[in-house]
Scaffold this active site. Sequence first.
Site, mmCIF file in Angstrom:
data_model
loop_
_atom_site.group_PDB
_atom_site.id
_atom_site.type_symbol
_atom_site.label_atom_id
_atom_site.label_comp_id
_atom_site.label_asym_id
_atom_site.label_seq_id
_atom_site.Cartn_x
_atom_site.Cartn_y
_atom_site.Cartn_z
ATOM 1 N N ASP A 33 93.977 33.854 63.837
ATOM 2 C CA ASP A 33 92.723 34.322 63.256
ATOM 3 C C ASP A 33 92.781 35.852 63.095
ATOM 4 O O ASP A 33 93.798 36.381 62.654
ATOM 5 C CB ASP A 33 91.551 33.866 64.125
ATOM 6 N N TYR A 80 85.036 42.093 61.208
ATOM 7 C CA TYR A 80 85.074 41.714 59.796
ATOM 8 C C TYR A 80 84.689 42.892 58.905
ATOM 9 O O TYR A 80 85.377 43.194 57.922
ATOM 10 C CB TYR A 80 84.132 40.535 59.544
ATOM 11 N N HIS A 105 92.278 25.070 64.201
ATOM 12 C CA HIS A 105 92.223 26.525 64.223
ATOM 13 C C HIS A 105 92.432 27.114 65.615
ATOM 14 O O HIS A 105 92.695 28.304 65.746
ATOM 15 C CB HIS A 105 90.863 26.978 63.676
#
Length: 416
Positions: free
Chosen positions: A206, A339, A393
Amino acid sequence: MFLPFSRYLAFALLSIHETVCTELGTSPFNLRPFSINLSSGVRTMLNKIKTTELPHFPEYPGVGSSFGIDLNTLKSLRKEWLTSFDWGKEQDSMNQFNHFEATIEDLTIHFIHEKSSDPDAIPLLLLHGWPGSFLEFLPVIDQLVQTATTSLGKSISFDVIVPSLPGFVFSSPPPANWTVHDTARVFNTLMTDVLGYSTFAVHGTDFGVGPGYALYDEFNKTTRAAHFVFLPFYPLKPDALQALNITLSPLEKFEEQEFIQWDSSGSGYFLEQSTKPNTLGLALYDTPVGQLAWIGEKFISWSDPHAGTGGSVLDSNEILRSVSLYYLTRSFISSLYIYAQNPHGFATEYTKAHTNAPMLFSAFKYNVAFWPPALAEKVGNLVLYRNHESGGHFPGLENPSALIEDLREIGTYWTT
């Protein structure tokens, strides 16, 4: 609570190292043991969970989880949180590992450091992403520090280092303009100057793949091997793959469709956190059930539908302890900023890393993004590519045995 002797010994040795360095005036990093103790906030958290009002019935019956977390799922998780979840037990299990803190570039960096008894063990840095934490790797640590063999029979063990990314749980929030390249620099300092390793390997998933790949690319004298399950390059859609004459197997076609589905209907969170992290963070800051809805939905929708069965430990309890850790450390807002701080964290142009160090890659069937071998070859010295029929994930939680086996293959290609 008593630590196993091997962990107690490692803990004691690092504590002695810290004391000696401090007395000699040679430790500017204030390396210190750390113990998790968040119990004082649990009662308040549970009271907030109890008093949070949820609708009695779904606003639009029949949509299930197609438009986000299902109301009944959220209610079930909330009930478990209130009736059977035991933070004290979870905290004790986390404290079975050796935790430390160090001060690097005015940031407090939290990390787990578990050492192998093998003096030739490879230092291995494991980097989590969002909405993960060091919890993602707890199921794999014990076996990685044990001596085993690679597929070619080479002996291998690791010294395992699992830091919390800046702004996540116990690592302090970084400055507003902080990037994954800054994190890579700090983690290189952690590995070399704080812990004394001249070379090491890195694993990333990730958003942890951002600093992981930056270490592989930019700190190539010290980072001498890398293993990834994600890449900091945006995956290609079928027409782009076809234009590159990349053909896919049936398993790869399934994985490509998982990415297409995420890209078309599962990436709204990415835009919100990239552009308005403060709005989202403040809205959910003091709402544990709200954080459960936001984070829990990702754990559920990004994982193998068989999560929690077989070798997978990604069950409802794992989700609750992850959300509890975020809430109790008040790190939800700062975790979102990774982010916004890295708007181009997943590049659209594929470039090759400036290194000859080996790169290994593992694909897992239900991950939200997919890179076939031909794409992985474009960004590093790909020496091994494995594709797994189970896991998603969060492979450290969903398919830990496969992740352990693949990480051990670093030993096959390790040179310094």
